[in-house]
Design an enzyme around this catalytic site. Structure first.
Site, PDB file in Angstrom:
ATOM      1  N   ASP A   1       0.815  -1.219   0.000  1.00 25.75           N
ATOM      2  CA  ASP A   1       0.000   0.000   0.000  1.00 25.75           C
ATOM      3  C   ASP A   1       0.847   1.267   0.000  1.00 25.75           C
ATOM      4  OD1 ASP A   1      -1.381  -1.033   3.166  1.00 25.75           O
ATOM      5  OD2 ASP A   1       0.544  -0.118   2.745  1.00 25.75           O
ATOM      6  N   LYS A  55      -4.739   3.295  -1.070  1.00 25.93           N
ATOM      7  CA  LYS A  55      -5.949   4.124  -1.010  1.00 25.93           C
ATOM      8  C   LYS A  55      -6.301   4.758  -2.338  1.00 25.93           C
ATOM      9  CE  LYS A  55      -5.328   5.719   3.661  1.00 25.93           C
ATOM     10  NZ  LYS A  55      -4.231   6.506   4.138  1.00 25.93           N
ATOM     11  N   MET A  63      -2.574   9.142  11.624  1.00 20.97           N
ATOM     12  CA  MET A  63      -3.653   9.636  10.752  1.00 20.97           C
ATOM     13  C   MET A  63      -4.328  10.865  11.369  1.00 20.97           C
ATOM     14  SD  MET A  63      -5.263   5.952   9.693  1.00 20.97           S
ATOM     15  CE  MET A  63      -5.126   5.202  11.295  1.00 20.97           C
TER      16      MET A  63
HETATM   17  N1  SAH Z   1       0.906   0.445  10.636  1.00 19.55           N
HETATM   18  C1  SAH Z   1       1.472   1.770  10.558  1.00 19.55           C
HETATM   19  C2  SAH Z   1       0.452   2.841  10.734  1.00 19.55           C
HETATM   20  C3  SAH Z   1      -0.598   2.862   9.635  1.00 19.55           C
HETATM   21  S1  SAH Z   1      -1.723   4.184   9.825  1.00 19.55           S
HETATM   22  C4  SAH Z   1       2.598   1.895  11.590  1.00 19.55           C
HETATM   23  O1  SAH Z   1       2.758   1.012  12.438  1.00 19.55           O
HETATM   24  O2  SAH Z   1       3.329   2.869  11.547  1.00 19.55           O
HETATM   25  C5  SAH Z   1      -1.050   5.360   8.703  1.00 19.55           C
HETATM   26  C6  SAH Z   1      -0.487   6.537   9.467  1.00 19.55           C
HETATM   27  O3  SAH Z   1       0.797   6.215   9.989  1.00 19.55           O
HETATM   28  C7  SAH Z   1      -0.242   7.781   8.645  1.00 19.55           C
HETATM   29  O4  SAH Z   1      -1.431   8.513   8.455  1.00 19.55           O
HETATM   30  C8  SAH Z   1       0.737   8.510   9.514  1.00 19.55           C
HETATM   31  O5  SAH Z   1       0.097   9.124  10.603  1.00 19.55           O
HETATM   32  C9  SAH Z   1       1.579   7.372  10.041  1.00 19.55           C
HETATM   33  N2  SAH Z   1       2.788   7.161   9.228  1.00 19.55           N
HETATM   34  C10 SAH Z   1       3.106   6.072   8.524  1.00 19.55           C
HETATM   35  N3  SAH Z   1       4.335   6.198   7.961  1.00 19.55           N
HETATM   36  C11 SAH Z   1       4.781   7.418   8.328  1.00 19.55           C
HETATM   37  C12 SAH Z   1       5.982   8.144   8.110  1.00 19.55           C
HETATM   38  N4  SAH Z   1       6.981   7.651   7.380  1.00 19.55           N
HETATM   39  N5  SAH Z   1       6.096   9.378   8.665  1.00 19.55           N
HETATM   40  C13 SAH Z   1       5.125   9.888   9.435  1.00 19.55           C
HETATM   41  N6  SAH Z   1       3.973   9.257   9.689  1.00 19.55           N
HETATM   42  C14 SAH Z   1       3.802   8.034   9.149  1.00 19.55           C
END
Ligand code: SAH
Length: 258
Positions: A38, A60, A173
């Site tokens: 994704d 998405k 998010m």
């Molecule tokens: N499973 C993921 C989270 C998924 S929800 C985890 O454990 O990190 C998706 C959210 O994760 C995004 O909207 C953002 O808030 C955060 N996110 C994911 N990758 C990111 C990154 N490289 N930098 C900042 N926020 C990130």
């Protein structure tokens, strides 16, 4: 288990930096026949797969969020009919706001063998990269992982009655609902001076962190044009970051590891 199907690995890709993949994830990616990935999976990670591996984007951008999960579940099952080693690759840790529960349930219902492979969640990767912790005995004894939006795209109710005192709030998010989040936190009694950090593109070369307080972070985020993906960190641990940052700037570094 249904013998007509291969095995599905639900693998965490970490926050972005390929060096933050686990060895197990790398091993499985190298034997994957197909990878369904994704939005938040960095292209450098996909390049670790073999040339013949089929890469399928299921993020998405493909369409409506709500109906999308059922389609993804179907697609994973289709792939497991065709291939023996199927990887569902997700940003961060699949078990943190990754909807891995829905996917496991759908696979097991069909009798498909599956395994979750943990990844480094964005919060851990981000703060380590910036040189500060999520907990500290003098600043924050608890961590709360929160999502900025609830099911069906609605704003989260989680912030309506929540004290930041002694806690680190990590909001995934949360960027699109930043205004509601800070309004809710202030309305239920938190001070406007509670520090907030936003970390954009954590662990990638383009990583950026901006800081402010509950009172001004939404204006600072607008002014600095913060974009997704971004993580919010709310609480006194952000003060600790600032203190360490000042100390760090005093240190002369004769050499670096990289
Ligand atoms: N499973 C993921 C989270 C998924 S929800 C985890 O454990 O990190 C998706 C959210 O994760 C995004 O909207 C953002 O808030 C955060 N996110 C994911 N990758 C990111 C990154 N490289 N930098 C900042 N926020 C990130």
């Amino acid at each position: 288990m249904n013998p007509n199907y291969g095995k599905v690995y639900l693998v965490g890709a970490g926050p972005g930096d390929p060096e933050l993949l686990t060895r197990k994830a790398v091993k499985i990616l190298r034997k994957a026949e197909v990878v369904l990935y994704d939005d938040l999976v960095a292209s450098r990670i996909l390049r670790m797969c073999r040339k013949k591996t089929e890469l399928i984007y299921v993020g998405k951008r493909l369409g409506q969020h709500s109906c999308q999960q059922a389609e993804i579940n179907r697609k994973i099952a289709d792939m497991a009919l065709q291939y023996q080693v199927v990887v569902r690759l997700k940003g961060g840790d699949p078990s943190v706001f990754g909807r891995v529960g829905e996917e496991v349930e759908s696979l097991l219902t069909l009798g498909i063998e599956c395994e979750i492979v943990a990844g480094i969640t964005t919060a851990s990767g981000a703060v380590a990269n910036l040189g500060f912790p999520l907990t500290h005995r003098d600043y924050s004894k608890e961590i709360l992982y929160l999502s900025g939006h609830g099911k069906n795209g609605k704003n989260s109710e989680s912030f309506k009655n929540l004290s930041c005192e002694g806690k680190t709030l990590v909001v995934y998010m949360g960027l699109n609902s930043l205004e509601e989040i800070v309004d809710d936190l202030i309305s239920c009694g938190n001070s406007e001076t509670v520090p907030v950090a936003i970390i954009e593109n954590a662990t990638l070369e383009s990583q950026r962190m901006i800081t402010g307080t509950l009172g001004d972070i939404q204006w600072i985020a607008k002014e600095k044009e913060v974009r997704s993906p971004a993580l919010l960190i709310i609480g006194n641990i952000v003060h600790f970051y600032s203190e360490m940052d000042s100390l760090r700037s005093l240190i002369h570094r004769p050499y670096s590891l990289s």
